[in-house]
Design an enzyme around this catalytic site. Structure first.
Site, mmCIF file in Angstrom:
data_model
loop_
_atom_site.group_PDB
_atom_site.id
_atom_site.type_symbol
_atom_site.label_atom_id
_atom_site.label_comp_id
_atom_site.label_asym_id
_atom_site.label_seq_id
_atom_site.Cartn_x
_atom_site.Cartn_y
_atom_site.Cartn_z
ATOM 1 N N GLY A 36 0.839 -1.212 0.000
ATOM 2 C CA GLY A 36 0.000 0.000 0.000
ATOM 3 C C GLY A 36 0.863 1.246 0.000
ATOM 4 O O GLY A 36 2.090 1.177 0.109
ATOM 5 N N ALA A 74 -4.296 -8.378 2.205
ATOM 6 C CA ALA A 74 -3.978 -9.727 1.711
ATOM 7 C C ALA A 74 -2.934 -9.612 0.613
ATOM 8 O O ALA A 74 -2.784 -8.553 -0.004
ATOM 9 C CB ALA A 74 -5.221 -10.405 1.151
ATOM 10 N N ASN A 91 -0.015 -14.734 5.452
ATOM 11 C CA ASN A 91 -0.578 -13.389 5.326
ATOM 12 C C ASN A 91 -2.094 -13.419 5.255
ATOM 13 O O ASN A 91 -2.768 -12.633 5.938
ATOM 14 C CB ASN A 91 -0.041 -12.698 4.066
ATOM 15 C CG ASN A 91 1.254 -11.973 4.337
ATOM 16 O OD1 ASN A 91 1.261 -10.864 4.875
ATOM 17 N ND2 ASN A 91 2.359 -12.610 4.005
ATOM 18 N N TYR A 140 -3.463 -18.405 -4.443
ATOM 19 C CA TYR A 140 -4.151 -17.173 -4.052
ATOM 20 C C TYR A 140 -5.659 -17.431 -3.877
ATOM 21 O O TYR A 140 -6.253 -17.094 -2.849
ATOM 22 C CB TYR A 140 -3.906 -16.093 -5.119
ATOM 23 C CG TYR A 140 -4.834 -14.921 -5.020
ATOM 24 C CD1 TYR A 140 -4.788 -14.068 -3.919
ATOM 25 C CD2 TYR A 140 -5.773 -14.662 -6.021
ATOM 26 C CE1 TYR A 140 -5.659 -12.992 -3.826
ATOM 27 C CE2 TYR A 140 -6.634 -13.589 -5.932
ATOM 28 C CZ TYR A 140 -6.582 -12.761 -4.827
ATOM 29 O OH TYR A 140 -7.454 -11.702 -4.736
ATOM 30 N N LYS A 144 -8.171 -17.379 -0.423
ATOM 31 C CA LYS A 144 -9.407 -16.582 -0.307
ATOM 32 C C LYS A 144 -10.596 -17.485 0.019
ATOM 33 O O LYS A 144 -11.494 -17.113 0.774
ATOM 34 C CB LYS A 144 -9.648 -15.790 -1.597
ATOM 35 C CG LYS A 144 -8.684 -14.631 -1.795
ATOM 36 C CD LYS A 144 -9.111 -13.395 -1.007
ATOM 37 C CE LYS A 144 -8.099 -12.271 -1.115
ATOM 38 N NZ LYS A 144 -8.575 -10.987 -0.585
ATOM 39 N N HIS A 188 -1.341 -6.508 -13.967
ATOM 40 C CA HIS A 188 -2.700 -6.436 -14.518
ATOM 41 C C HIS A 188 -2.731 -5.822 -15.909
ATOM 42 O O HIS A 188 -1.902 -4.986 -16.258
ATOM 43 C CB HIS A 188 -3.606 -5.652 -13.565
ATOM 44 C CG HIS A 188 -3.797 -6.364 -12.263
ATOM 45 N ND1 HIS A 188 -3.399 -5.848 -11.069
ATOM 46 C CD2 HIS A 188 -4.307 -7.584 -11.999
ATOM 47 C CE1 HIS A 188 -3.677 -6.714 -10.116
ATOM 48 N NE2 HIS A 188 -4.228 -7.774 -10.653
ATOM 49 N N PHE A 207 -1.098 -12.488 -23.521
ATOM 50 C CA PHE A 207 -0.812 -13.876 -23.157
ATOM 51 C C PHE A 207 -1.787 -14.841 -23.840
ATOM 52 O O PHE A 207 -2.765 -15.272 -23.248
ATOM 53 C CB PHE A 207 -0.871 -14.047 -21.641
ATOM 54 C CG PHE A 207 0.125 -13.187 -20.893
ATOM 55 C CD1 PHE A 207 1.447 -13.109 -21.312
ATOM 56 C CD2 PHE A 207 -0.255 -12.469 -19.771
ATOM 57 C CE1 PHE A 207 2.371 -12.330 -20.624
ATOM 58 C CE2 PHE A 207 0.653 -11.692 -19.075
ATOM 59 C CZ PHE A 207 1.967 -11.611 -19.504
ATOM 60 N N ARG A 220 -12.667 -11.307 -19.776
ATOM 61 C CA ARG A 220 -12.824 -10.992 -18.355
ATOM 62 C C ARG A 220 -13.947 -9.973 -18.183
ATOM 63 O O ARG A 220 -14.301 -9.259 -19.112
ATOM 64 C CB ARG A 220 -11.528 -10.378 -17.779
ATOM 65 C CG ARG A 220 -10.342 -11.325 -17.754
ATOM 66 C CD ARG A 220 -10.497 -12.383 -16.675
ATOM 67 N NE ARG A 220 -9.370 -13.311 -16.620
ATOM 68 C CZ ARG A 220 -9.263 -14.406 -17.381
ATOM 69 N NH1 ARG A 220 -10.194 -14.705 -18.264
ATOM 70 N NH2 ARG A 220 -8.233 -15.213 -17.247
HETATM 71 N N1 UFG Z 1 -2.998 -10.157 -19.693
HETATM 72 C C1 UFG Z 1 -2.199 -10.009 -20.806
HETATM 73 N N2 UFG Z 1 -1.069 -9.267 -20.698
HETATM 74 C C2 UFG Z 1 -0.698 -8.644 -19.536
HETATM 75 C C3 UFG Z 1 -1.528 -8.807 -18.399
HETATM 76 C C4 UFG Z 1 -2.668 -9.569 -18.522
HETATM 77 O O1 UFG Z 1 -2.494 -10.531 -21.884
HETATM 78 O O2 UFG Z 1 0.350 -7.981 -19.499
HETATM 79 C C5 UFG Z 1 -4.243 -10.934 -19.827
HETATM 80 C C6 UFG Z 1 -4.302 -12.117 -18.883
HETATM 81 O O3 UFG Z 1 -3.693 -13.228 -19.461
HETATM 82 C C7 UFG Z 1 -5.797 -12.261 -18.674
HETATM 83 C C8 UFG Z 1 -6.323 -10.834 -18.781
HETATM 84 O O4 UFG Z 1 -5.305 -10.094 -19.462
HETATM 85 O O5 UFG Z 1 -6.344 -13.006 -19.705
HETATM 86 C C9 UFG Z 1 -6.573 -10.187 -17.427
HETATM 87 O O6 UFG Z 1 -5.415 -10.366 -16.642
HETATM 88 P P1 UFG Z 1 -5.175 -9.595 -15.259
HETATM 89 O O7 UFG Z 1 -3.842 -10.009 -14.751
HETATM 90 O O8 UFG Z 1 -5.423 -8.145 -15.440
HETATM 91 O O9 UFG Z 1 -6.316 -10.139 -14.313
HETATM 92 P P2 UFG Z 1 -6.682 -11.654 -13.946
HETATM 93 O O10 UFG Z 1 -7.917 -11.980 -14.686
HETATM 94 O O11 UFG Z 1 -5.547 -12.581 -14.070
HETATM 95 O O12 UFG Z 1 -6.850 -11.541 -12.371
HETATM 96 C C10 UFG Z 1 -7.788 -10.755 -11.720
HETATM 97 C C11 UFG Z 1 -7.245 -10.289 -10.397
HETATM 98 C C12 UFG Z 1 -6.915 -11.455 -9.523
HETATM 99 C C13 UFG Z 1 -8.105 -12.322 -9.371
HETATM 100 C C14 UFG Z 1 -8.683 -12.674 -10.707
HETATM 101 C C15 UFG Z 1 -9.983 -13.350 -10.486
HETATM 102 O O13 UFG Z 1 -6.080 -9.545 -10.635
HETATM 103 O O14 UFG Z 1 -6.527 -10.988 -8.252
HETATM 104 O O15 UFG Z 1 -8.910 -11.523 -11.492
HETATM 105 O O16 UFG Z 1 -10.481 -13.807 -11.667
HETATM 106 F F1 UFG Z 1 -7.761 -13.445 -8.736
#
Ligand code: UFG
Length: 329
Positions: A36, A74, A91, A140, A144, A188, A207, A220
């Site tokens: 934080g 967390a 944690n 993770y 939770k 993210h 990715f 998402r």
């Molecule tokens: N992605 C990319 N390139 C990047 C980052 C992300 O292509 O540089 C893609 C990921 O593969 C995924 C999508 O973008 O398909 C979203 O990825 P994020 O990392 O932004 O978010 P996540 O869906 O992995 O995770 C989020 C929260 C987590 C939580 C999850 C629950 O960050 O804490 O949602 O579904 F657990």
């Protein structure tokens, strides 16, 4: 009301702390500042303590009275959680047990808990409802899930009311652009795209483009952090009114692919953003979209901000964040 906000200096916690303060409540933030930011809680009372340490925690909160606790503190990086499982259990799970122990000793009964869609794992339905099986696919999400169970078990003893709010993809920033997402490292999607657009010399990798989705990239459900803030306030009011134990999904109920998010970011920025297609990231389900109808029914909550509003606000925050990082503001 007097509220304790653990993890209140973090991304989501600081937005909720500010909202509570704007509503006239007294807010005490408890944060170890491991991820934080002190600036994010300027003007609020801040107690620096690590939830893993029961005695300092008890001492720091001795004699305090709160009408409710918002529990955000967390660790939340999926990749790191695979490498450091014990650190995550200590944690997240042990920290929550300590917090609840002090809450029960002190007579604070209402707890709004920051949970996640990661408790579901790979969904078996196009829209995920709260009744979906809980089968997390990473440490993770496991922690939770256990934290939710801990709250539920304590509730069963008649000692605690709790609302577990399962966020989908939290994103976006404050309307005045002075507050938003800032993680180091940043993992993210939206901040990574916008950092690249703002000139960071780090490649942007998408990715995987071979998922079973219309354009091959992951889908998402992005939800604005200010919409999340409204839901937290509503959930605490529900606990004050009716008590109980609740699990509620918080999402828009609409999915966007990574490519659609990129397009929305290009729209916000006003130019193209370069990227490369990379391999799939381990543990990424193809599609995660909320059925958030229960939160609508129970809280009367309807998210007000769409994807473009989310990325527009995140882009505005990115300009300010860079000024902050450079010490110019
Ligand atoms: N992605 C990319 N390139 C990047 C980052 C992300 O292509 O540089 C893609 C990921 O593969 C995924 C999508 O973008 O398909 C979203 O990825 P994020 O990392 O932004 O978010 P996540 O869906 O992995 O995770 C989020 C929260 C987590 C939580 C999850 C629950 O960050 O804490 O949602 O579904 F657990």
């Amino acid at each position: 009301m007097q509220y304790l906000v653990t993890g209140g200096a973090g991304y989501i916690g600081s937005h909720i702390s500010l909202r509570l303060s704007e509503l006239g409540h007294q807010v005490t933030v408890l944060d170890d500042l491991s991820s934080g930011h002190r600036w994010a809680v300027a003007g609020l009372e801040l107690i620096e303590v690590d939830l893993r340490e029961l005695l300092p925690l008890r001492e720091a909160l001795a004699g305090r009275s709160f009408d409710g606790v918002f529990h955000f503190a967390a660790k939340s990086l999926v990749g790191e959680s695979a490498e450091r499982p014990l650190y995550y259990y200590q944690n997240n799970v042990a920290g929550t047990a300590n917090l609840i122990e002090v809450a029960l000793e002190s007579g604070w009964r209402d707890c709004v808990f920051s949970s996640t869609a990661a408790v579901y794992g790979n969904p078996t339905t196009p829209l995920i409802a709260e009744t979906h099986a809980l089968q997390p696919i990473n440490v993770y999400g496991q922690t939770k899930r256990v934290m939710e169970q801990l709250l539920s078990d304590v509730h069963q003893q008649g000692q605690l009311n709790a609302a577990c709010l399962r966020y989908f993809n939290a994103a976006g920033a404050a309307a005045d652009n002075h507050r938003g997402e800032w993680h180091e490292p940043e993992t993210h999607l939206i901040p990574n795209i916008l950092r690249r657009a703002a000139g960071d010399d780090v490649p942007l990798t998408i990715f995987g483009d071979d998922y079973e989705t219309p354009d091959g990239t992951c889908i998402r459900d992005y939800i604005h952090v200010l919409d999340l803030a409204d839901a937290h306030v509503g959930a605490m009011e529900l606990l004050h009114r009716r008590g109980g134990f609740h699990t509620l999904n918080l999402g828009n109920g609409r999915g966007y692919s990574v490519m659609e998010v990129l397009k929305a970011c290009e729209q916000a920025v006003g130019s193209g953003i370069s990227y490369a297609i990379g391999a799939r990231r381990e543990g990424d389900p193809a599609r995660l979209v909320a059925d958030a109808s229960l939160a609508a029914d129970v809280l009367g909550w309807r998210p007000a901000r769409d994807l473009q509003a989310i990325v527009d606000s995140a882009w505005s925050w990115e300009q300010y964040r860079r000024e902050l990082a450079a010490g110019r503001v």
